[in-house]
Every structure is written in structure tokens, then in C-alpha cells.
Motif scaffolding. Sequence first.
Motif, PDB file in Angstrom:
ATOM      1  N   LEU A 197      19.519   7.365  16.940  1.00 57.49           N
ATOM      2  CA  LEU A 197      18.654   6.257  16.226  1.00 57.49           C
ATOM      3  C   LEU A 197      19.530   5.141  16.089  1.00 57.49           C
ATOM      4  N   CYS A 198      20.562   5.388  15.189  1.00 63.46           N
ATOM      5  CA  CYS A 198      21.535   4.380  14.688  1.00 63.46           C
ATOM      6  C   CYS A 198      22.021   3.304  15.904  1.00 63.46           C
ATOM      7  N   TRP A 199      22.344   3.992  16.934  1.00 64.34           N
ATOM      8  CA  TRP A 199      23.106   3.301  18.311  1.00 64.34           C
ATOM      9  C   TRP A 199      21.788   2.709  18.870  1.00 64.34           C
ATOM     10  N   ALA A 200      20.557   2.914  18.992  1.00 64.25           N
ATOM     11  CA  ALA A 200      19.631   2.143  19.531  1.00 64.25           C
ATOM     12  C   ALA A 200      19.299   1.123  18.901  1.00 64.25           C
ATOM     13  N   ARG A 201      19.053   1.245  17.461  1.00 64.14           N
ATOM     14  CA  ARG A 201      18.778   0.086  16.431  1.00 64.14           C
ATOM     15  C   ARG A 201      19.846  -0.916  16.521  1.00 64.14           C
ATOM     16  N   ALA A 202      21.187  -0.378  16.683  1.00 57.92           N
ATOM     17  CA  ALA A 202      22.233  -1.371  16.813  1.00 57.92           C
ATOM     18  C   ALA A 202      22.152  -2.118  17.977  1.00 57.92           C
ATOM     19  N   LEU A 203      21.845  -1.597  19.144  1.00 58.72           N
ATOM     20  CA  LEU A 203      21.818  -2.056  20.323  1.00 58.72           C
ATOM     21  C   LEU A 203      20.713  -3.278  20.293  1.00 58.72           C
ATOM     22  N   GLY A 204      19.534  -3.083  19.764  1.00 56.73           N
ATOM     23  CA  GLY A 204      18.461  -4.188  19.697  1.00 56.73           C
ATOM     24  C   GLY A 204      18.363  -5.099  18.596  1.00 56.73           C
ATOM     25  N   GLU A 205      19.504  -5.052  17.789  1.00 59.00           N
ATOM     26  CA  GLU A 205      19.608  -5.814  16.783  1.00 59.00           C
ATOM     27  C   GLU A 205      19.466  -7.420  16.926  1.00 59.00           C
ATOM     28  N   PHE A 206      18.921  -8.241  16.439  1.00 65.09           N
ATOM     29  CA  PHE A 206      18.877  -9.536  16.794  1.00 65.09           C
ATOM     30  C   PHE A 206      18.986 -10.719  15.417  1.00 65.09           C
ATOM     31  N   GLY A 207      17.954 -10.519  14.623  1.00 67.88           N
ATOM     32  CA  GLY A 207      17.987 -11.566  13.399  1.00 67.88           C
ATOM     33  C   GLY A 207      19.213 -11.625  12.459  1.00 67.88           C
ATOM     34  N   VAL A 236      13.332 -10.043  32.569  1.00 70.35           N
ATOM     35  CA  VAL A 236      14.303  -8.998  33.169  1.00 70.35           C
ATOM     36  C   VAL A 236      15.187  -8.450  32.226  1.00 70.35           C
ATOM     37  N   LEU A 237      15.971  -9.259  31.348  1.00 71.87           N
ATOM     38  CA  LEU A 237      16.671  -8.724  30.173  1.00 71.87           C
ATOM     39  C   LEU A 237      16.005  -7.842  29.336  1.00 71.87           C
ATOM     40  N   SER A 238      14.763  -8.204  28.841  1.00 70.36           N
ATOM     41  CA  SER A 238      13.884  -7.255  27.967  1.00 70.36           C
ATOM     42  C   SER A 238      13.326  -5.951  28.691  1.00 70.36           C
ATOM     43  N   VAL A 239      13.353  -5.971  29.884  1.00 67.38           N
ATOM     44  CA  VAL A 239      13.060  -4.600  30.767  1.00 67.38           C
ATOM     45  C   VAL A 239      14.553  -3.924  30.899  1.00 67.38           C
ATOM     46  N   ILE A 240      15.486  -4.569  30.840  1.00 66.94           N
ATOM     47  CA  ILE A 240      16.837  -3.735  30.820  1.00 66.94           C
ATOM     48  C   ILE A 240      17.099  -3.087  29.661  1.00 66.94           C
ATOM     49  N   VAL A 247      17.418   0.854  29.042  1.00 60.79           N
ATOM     50  CA  VAL A 247      18.636   1.619  28.157  1.00 60.79           C
ATOM     51  C   VAL A 247      18.150   2.285  27.158  1.00 60.79           C
ATOM     52  N   CYS A 248      17.211   1.675  26.243  1.00 61.85           N
ATOM     53  CA  CYS A 248      16.944   2.456  24.979  1.00 61.85           C
ATOM     54  C   CYS A 248      16.094   3.683  25.182  1.00 61.85           C
ATOM     55  N   VAL A 249      15.310   3.710  26.268  1.00 57.08           N
ATOM     56  CA  VAL A 249      14.509   4.764  26.611  1.00 57.08           C
ATOM     57  C   VAL A 249      15.260   5.900  27.096  1.00 57.08           C
ATOM     58  N   THR A 250      16.396   5.504  28.033  1.00 60.13           N
ATOM     59  CA  THR A 250      17.332   6.600  28.598  1.00 60.13           C
ATOM     60  C   THR A 250      18.017   7.446  27.777  1.00 60.13           C
ATOM     61  N   VAL A 251      18.390   6.530  26.926  1.00 63.83           N
ATOM     62  CA  VAL A 251      19.349   7.233  25.733  1.00 63.83           C
ATOM     63  C   VAL A 251      18.519   8.006  24.727  1.00 63.83           C
ATOM     64  N   LEU A 252      17.264   7.399  24.254  1.00 65.21           N
ATOM     65  CA  LEU A 252      16.601   8.241  23.432  1.00 65.21           C
ATOM     66  C   LEU A 252      15.928   9.685  24.089  1.00 65.21           C
ATOM     67  N   VAL A 253      15.411   9.495  25.292  1.00 62.79           N
ATOM     68  CA  VAL A 253      15.075  10.606  26.043  1.00 62.79           C
ATOM     69  C   VAL A 253      16.126  11.586  26.177  1.00 62.79           C
TER      70      VAL A 253
END
Length: 257
Positions: free
Chosen positions: A189-199, A233-237, A241-247
Motif C-alpha cells: 500500500l505504501c508503494w502504491a501510494r508513493a507511486l501516485g503521489e502528486f500534491g 494514456v499516462l493515467s491508464v498506465i 501498474v497500481c492494479v497489477t501490483v496490488l492484485v
Amino acid sequence: MPPVLVVPALAGLALLLLPMAGLAWRAPWGRLPGLLTADHVLTALRLSLTTATLATVLALIMGIPVAWMLARDNVRGRGVLRGLVTVPLVLPPVVGGIALLVAFGRRGVVGGWLEQTFGINVPFTTVAVIMAQTFVAMPFLIIAVEGALRGADSRYDQIAASLGASPWTTFRRVTLPSVAPSVVAGAILCWARALGEFGATITFAGSLPGTTRTLPLEAYAAIGAGDTDTALVLSVIMVAVCVTVLVALRDRWVRAL
């Protein structure tokens, strides 16, 4: 499932899944091969994967001891400390970035001292990206590990201590293996959250191509430039990635442990 819960469940699934389905539907798949091989996309993806992984490693090194402190040690004001540790979960990411600037910026409490003493400038560097990601993602790991430590039977620790094991040996050989599934789940969960961090990233590290522009920032830059197709396209990528890792990781590794 009770019939009365069916409609709310379907509504919840629709709210969670329809936006992602919309991304997949509207994405210009014909541009996907070209974008995946574009230098700026590969650079942003590589930077995102590297910084998210390093942020997760830092979260493991620092977060597990914090979780131990909150779960097992009789620290005065532990309830307040627990609340402060989990603040990044609910704090607006931009506010988190501002807080990081106040602490580690050139005029910050620590950042000013680092620059004057060692000539180290943290903001708007790759290190700042890792720090921002760790700041927002580490609470996920702490909560997961603390909950597991609270639920684990501490008698095994006491038995190990009575047999002469040192506190470090007891932690490494007894305590940590007993909560390993929660550590793995929290790290994922930490990795997935870090990957999507923006603000917090864009506030503390900026959006410098090749240095701090991660994949979410690259998508934001594409929107700002009016290139909606690239942003889609970047959003889909990122979703893929997140779905693949989490599942894959959560279902297989956690269950295996």
C-alpha cells in the motif's frame, strides 16, 4: 448478502469502477505504443518506479520502529503521537508539501541549517521527491504494522527473552516474522501510494523533467499543454501498474506468508 445491501454495494462499485472504466474507454490506444517508447514518458516512469521503491524502503526502515513504539512501548502521550503520525493520511497533499518546505526548505528549520553547514539543498531535487512520497505513504505502513503488533501474542517475546535472547534478536527472530504478512501488505500500500503521489511532490520538489517530474506530474503537464490524449494514456498506465501490483503482490505474497 442481505438484499437491502445489494443496491448500496452496486452503487459503491459503480462509483469506484466507472471512472477507471471511463479512462480505458476514452484512452487513445493507438498512441499507446508510441508514448510508451517516448523518452519523456520512459524517464518519468523510471523516476516514479525508482523514487516509490526508495520511499518504501525508507518507510520500512523508519515505519516499523514507529509502529513498535506505538503498539508496545508505554510512551507518554502515545495517543497524541499516533494522531500526529497519521495526519498525512487526511492532510491535503499540497499542505504536506508546504510543511516539508517549511521544515526542509532553504529557510526551513532543518533545511537552512543543512545548507549553511553542509551546502545541501533539498527542495526541487530527486531527494525531495522521495521525502514527499515517504511523508504521505509511510502512515499506511505504520497503521498496518501497529495493528498487527497489537494483535500478536506478546508471550512469545517474553518466552524468547526468558531464554536469553536479546531485545534485537527477539524482534528479528520472533516479533517480525509473526507480523510479516502485515508488513508486506503495508509495504505494498505504501508503494502504491508513493507511486501516485502528486500534491506534496509538486509543491516541495517541483516538476523538473528528468529530476522531479514523476508520472503523475507528467500527466498533469500534458493536461496543462492541452494534450488530453497523452494525459489519458499516462493515467491508464498508472492505473494498470497500481492494479497489477496490488492484485498480484497482495493476493499471492501475503497469502503465501
